[in-house]
Scaffold this motif. Sequence first.
Motif, PDB file in Angstrom:
ATOM      1  N   GLY A 132      -3.560  -0.039 -11.692  1.00  0.00           N
ATOM      2  CA  GLY A 132      -2.758   1.154 -11.299  1.00  0.00           C
ATOM      3  C   GLY A 132      -3.843   2.220 -11.325  1.00  0.00           C
ATOM      4  N   LEU A 133      -4.393   2.407 -12.478  1.00  0.00           N
ATOM      5  CA  LEU A 133      -5.399   3.720 -12.379  1.00  0.00           C
ATOM      6  C   LEU A 133      -6.424   3.682 -11.500  1.00  0.00           C
ATOM      7  CD1 LEU A 133      -6.630   6.023 -14.052  1.00  0.00           C
ATOM      8  CD2 LEU A 133      -7.671   4.430 -15.446  1.00  0.00           C
ATOM      9  N   GLY A 134      -6.979   2.460 -11.426  1.00  0.00           N
ATOM     10  CA  GLY A 134      -7.943   2.349 -10.402  1.00  0.00           C
ATOM     11  C   GLY A 134      -7.407   2.669  -8.990  1.00  0.00           C
ATOM     12  N   LEU A 135      -6.384   2.091  -8.611  1.00  0.00           N
ATOM     13  CA  LEU A 135      -5.721   2.513  -7.386  1.00  0.00           C
ATOM     14  C   LEU A 135      -5.679   3.852  -7.206  1.00  0.00           C
ATOM     15  CD1 LEU A 135      -2.908  -0.292  -6.737  1.00  0.00           C
ATOM     16  CD2 LEU A 135      -4.545   0.334  -5.131  1.00  0.00           C
ATOM     17  N   TRP A 136      -5.347   4.759  -8.255  1.00  0.00           N
ATOM     18  CA  TRP A 136      -5.113   6.096  -8.066  1.00  0.00           C
ATOM     19  C   TRP A 136      -6.740   6.553  -8.134  1.00  0.00           C
ATOM     20  CZ3 TRP A 136      -6.798   9.859 -11.406  1.00  0.00           C
ATOM     21  CH2 TRP A 136      -6.307  11.249 -11.108  1.00  0.00           C
ATOM     22  N   ARG A 137      -7.462   6.376  -8.884  1.00  0.00           N
ATOM     23  CA  ARG A 137      -8.926   7.025  -8.681  1.00  0.00           C
ATOM     24  C   ARG A 137      -9.382   6.554  -7.392  1.00  0.00           C
ATOM     25  NH1 ARG A 137     -11.119  10.329 -10.641  1.00  0.00           N
ATOM     26  NH2 ARG A 137     -13.341   9.438 -10.541  1.00  0.00           N
ATOM     27  N   GLU A 138      -9.354   5.550  -6.810  1.00  0.00           N
ATOM     28  CA  GLU A 138      -9.936   4.937  -5.457  1.00  0.00           C
ATOM     29  C   GLU A 138      -9.049   5.353  -4.314  1.00  0.00           C
ATOM     30  OE1 GLU A 138     -12.942   3.915  -5.661  1.00  0.00           O
ATOM     31  OE2 GLU A 138     -13.056   3.898  -7.819  1.00  0.00           O
ATOM     32  N   ARG A 139      -8.236   6.443  -4.435  1.00  0.00           N
ATOM     33  CA  ARG A 139      -7.501   6.685  -3.381  1.00  0.00           C
ATOM     34  C   ARG A 139      -8.252   7.060  -2.086  1.00  0.00           C
ATOM     35  NH1 ARG A 139      -7.289  10.417  -7.231  1.00  0.00           N
ATOM     36  NH2 ARG A 139      -7.232  12.664  -6.846  1.00  0.00           N
ATOM     37  N   ALA A 140      -9.347   7.532  -2.421  1.00  0.00           N
ATOM     38  CA  ALA A 140     -10.311   7.808  -1.321  1.00  0.00           C
ATOM     39  C   ALA A 140     -10.523   6.584  -0.264  1.00  0.00           C
ATOM     40  CB  ALA A 140     -11.751   8.421  -1.710  1.00  0.00           C
ATOM     41  N   VAL A 141     -10.434   5.396  -0.757  1.00  0.00           N
ATOM     42  CA  VAL A 141     -10.278   4.158   0.071  1.00  0.00           C
ATOM     43  C   VAL A 141      -9.526   4.157   1.093  1.00  0.00           C
ATOM     44  CG1 VAL A 141     -10.238   1.604  -0.064  1.00  0.00           C
ATOM     45  CG2 VAL A 141     -11.499   2.790  -1.857  1.00  0.00           C
ATOM     46  N   PHE A 142      -8.458   4.928   0.625  1.00  0.00           N
ATOM     47  CA  PHE A 142      -7.182   4.954   1.920  1.00  0.00           C
ATOM     48  C   PHE A 142      -7.471   5.832   2.935  1.00  0.00           C
ATOM     49  CE2 PHE A 142      -5.378   3.666  -2.501  1.00  0.00           C
ATOM     50  CZ  PHE A 142      -5.225   2.297  -1.919  1.00  0.00           C
ATOM     51  N   ARG A 143      -8.486   6.460   3.206  1.00  0.00           N
ATOM     52  CA  ARG A 143      -8.909   7.266   4.244  1.00  0.00           C
ATOM     53  C   ARG A 143      -9.567   6.815   5.350  1.00  0.00           C
ATOM     54  NH1 ARG A 143     -11.423  11.802   0.192  1.00  0.00           N
ATOM     55  NH2 ARG A 143      -9.270  12.549  -0.379  1.00  0.00           N
ATOM     56  N   ASN A 144      -9.889   5.363   5.335  1.00  0.00           N
ATOM     57  CA  ASN A 144     -10.130   4.584   6.330  1.00  0.00           C
ATOM     58  C   ASN A 144      -9.532   3.192   6.656  1.00  0.00           C
ATOM     59  OD1 ASN A 144     -11.201   2.253   4.899  1.00  0.00           O
ATOM     60  ND2 ASN A 144     -12.813   3.578   4.035  1.00  0.00           N
ATOM     61  N   VAL A 145      -9.570   2.829   7.746  1.00  0.00           N
ATOM     62  CA  VAL A 145      -8.777   1.488   8.159  1.00  0.00           C
ATOM     63  C   VAL A 145      -8.759   0.356   7.343  1.00  0.00           C
ATOM     64  CG1 VAL A 145      -8.515  -0.147   9.998  1.00  0.00           C
ATOM     65  CG2 VAL A 145      -8.922   2.340  10.610  1.00  0.00           C
ATOM     66  N   ARG A 146      -9.954   0.192   6.748  1.00  0.00           N
ATOM     67  CA  ARG A 146     -10.331  -1.142   6.027  1.00  0.00           C
ATOM     68  C   ARG A 146      -9.399  -0.755   4.332  1.00  0.00           C
ATOM     69  NH1 ARG A 146     -16.505  -0.813   6.666  1.00  0.00           N
ATOM     70  NH2 ARG A 146     -15.871   1.097   5.889  1.00  0.00           N
ATOM     71  N   GLY A 147      -9.596   0.337   4.046  1.00  0.00           N
ATOM     72  CA  GLY A 147      -8.855   0.783   2.847  1.00  0.00           C
ATOM     73  C   GLY A 147      -7.151   0.564   3.158  1.00  0.00           C
ATOM     74  N   TRP A 148      -6.566   0.815   4.266  1.00  0.00           N
ATOM     75  CA  TRP A 148      -5.324   0.986   4.536  1.00  0.00           C
ATOM     76  C   TRP A 148      -4.893  -0.580   4.867  1.00  0.00           C
ATOM     77  CZ3 TRP A 148      -1.457   3.830   3.177  1.00  0.00           C
ATOM     78  CH2 TRP A 148      -1.641   5.079   3.007  1.00  0.00           C
ATOM     79  N   LEU A 149      -5.880  -1.388   5.225  1.00  0.00           N
ATOM     80  CA  LEU A 149      -5.370  -2.668   5.339  1.00  0.00           C
ATOM     81  C   LEU A 149      -5.590  -3.341   4.297  1.00  0.00           C
ATOM     82  CD1 LEU A 149      -7.903  -3.853   8.316  1.00  0.00           C
ATOM     83  CD2 LEU A 149      -5.327  -3.816   8.190  1.00  0.00           C
ATOM     84  N   LEU A 150      -6.273  -3.171   3.163  1.00  0.00           N
ATOM     85  CA  LEU A 150      -6.173  -3.748   1.884  1.00  0.00           C
ATOM     86  C   LEU A 150      -5.133  -3.267   1.126  1.00  0.00           C
ATOM     87  CD1 LEU A 150      -7.783  -5.248  -0.424  1.00  0.00           C
ATOM     88  CD2 LEU A 150      -8.867  -2.650  -1.176  1.00  0.00           C
ATOM     89  N   PHE A 151      -4.619  -1.834   1.207  1.00  0.00           N
ATOM     90  CA  PHE A 151      -3.515  -1.403   0.582  1.00  0.00           C
ATOM     91  C   PHE A 151      -2.246  -2.332   1.332  1.00  0.00           C
ATOM     92  CE2 PHE A 151      -0.049   1.847   0.026  1.00  0.00           C
ATOM     93  CZ  PHE A 151      -0.086   1.794  -1.255  1.00  0.00           C
ATOM     94  N   SER A 152      -2.060  -2.209   2.443  1.00  0.00           N
ATOM     95  CA  SER A 152      -0.924  -2.858   3.233  1.00  0.00           C
ATOM     96  C   SER A 152      -0.802  -4.097   2.935  1.00  0.00           C
ATOM     97  CB  SER A 152      -1.311  -2.869   4.854  1.00  0.00           C
ATOM     98  OG  SER A 152      -1.295  -1.405   5.039  1.00  0.00           O
ATOM     99  N   TYR A 153      -2.019  -4.980   2.501  1.00  0.00           N
ATOM    100  CA  TYR A 153      -1.798  -6.451   2.243  1.00  0.00           C
ATOM    101  C   TYR A 153      -1.126  -6.436   0.615  1.00  0.00           C
ATOM    102  CZ  TYR A 153      -3.050 -11.100   0.559  1.00  0.00           C
ATOM    103  OH  TYR A 153      -2.935 -12.207   0.021  1.00  0.00           O
ATOM    104  N   VAL A 154      -1.730  -5.891  -0.169  1.00  0.00           N
ATOM    105  CA  VAL A 154      -1.296  -5.690  -1.480  1.00  0.00           C
ATOM    106  C   VAL A 154       0.295  -5.162  -1.662  1.00  0.00           C
ATOM    107  CG1 VAL A 154      -1.446  -4.533  -3.854  1.00  0.00           C
ATOM    108  CG2 VAL A 154      -3.291  -5.173  -2.513  1.00  0.00           C
ATOM    109  N   LEU A 155       0.684  -4.262  -0.671  1.00  0.00           N
ATOM    110  CA  LEU A 155       1.990  -3.932  -0.617  1.00  0.00           C
ATOM    111  C   LEU A 155       3.217  -4.788   0.021  1.00  0.00           C
ATOM    112  CD1 LEU A 155       3.694  -1.505  -1.532  1.00  0.00           C
ATOM    113  CD2 LEU A 155       3.482  -0.416   0.744  1.00  0.00           C
ATOM    114  N   SER A 156       2.605  -5.541   0.948  1.00  0.00           N
ATOM    115  CA  SER A 156       3.268  -6.208   1.886  1.00  0.00           C
ATOM    116  C   SER A 156       3.638  -7.573   1.351  1.00  0.00           C
ATOM    117  CB  SER A 156       2.884  -6.729   3.397  1.00  0.00           C
ATOM    118  OG  SER A 156       1.354  -7.417   3.141  1.00  0.00           O
TER     119      SER A 156
END
Length: 176
Positions: A108-132
């Motif tokens: 959870g801390l890593g997700l919060w710290r690496e939130r910049a990853v979600f500024r690109n499509v790959r980051g959103w795909l990764l996050f979407s997979y973990v959430l879906s």
Amino acid sequence: TGANEVFWRGNNPIATGTAHLPDGRPVLDGAPTEFRDRLFQLDELEQSRLFREEAFAFIREHPVRALQLYGSKLYFFWWFSPSSGIEYPRSFLLGYQVWYVPVLLLGGLGLWRERAVFRNVRGWLLFSYVLSIPLMQSLCYVNGRHRWTVEPLLMLFTAAAMVWLLLAYGSARQDF
């Protein structure tokens, strides 16, 4: 044909959000006798249809309870349900918890710290997979093993948090 059964296990009047009742019996064993008698007289396709119809009827007739169950299943996905460890020795569950709690917290801390990853499509795909995975799995019922598909990705964020903590607060700072 098994999908409708697992959907029913998590969406019926006696559902707990897991595959078991509070007394440890499988959910199907606690179903009313009339339902089980009717079920066991049907072939596989008709059983599947009955499970689906009964689950959707429960959701229509008890929408608040169905939403509460969904919330419980999401919670059980990320944490532990009352039936966790019911099918194996308690020490196995304790060992898993000792490993999982730091992974969850640091992840959870890593997700919060690496939130910049979600500024690109790959980051959103990764996050979407973990959430879906939890969003879809919680439509049915949840056992701890269902989160094993997201734990490897969570561990990547755990590692990111560990590196950040070492760099920010560790005496090994110069080694990096």
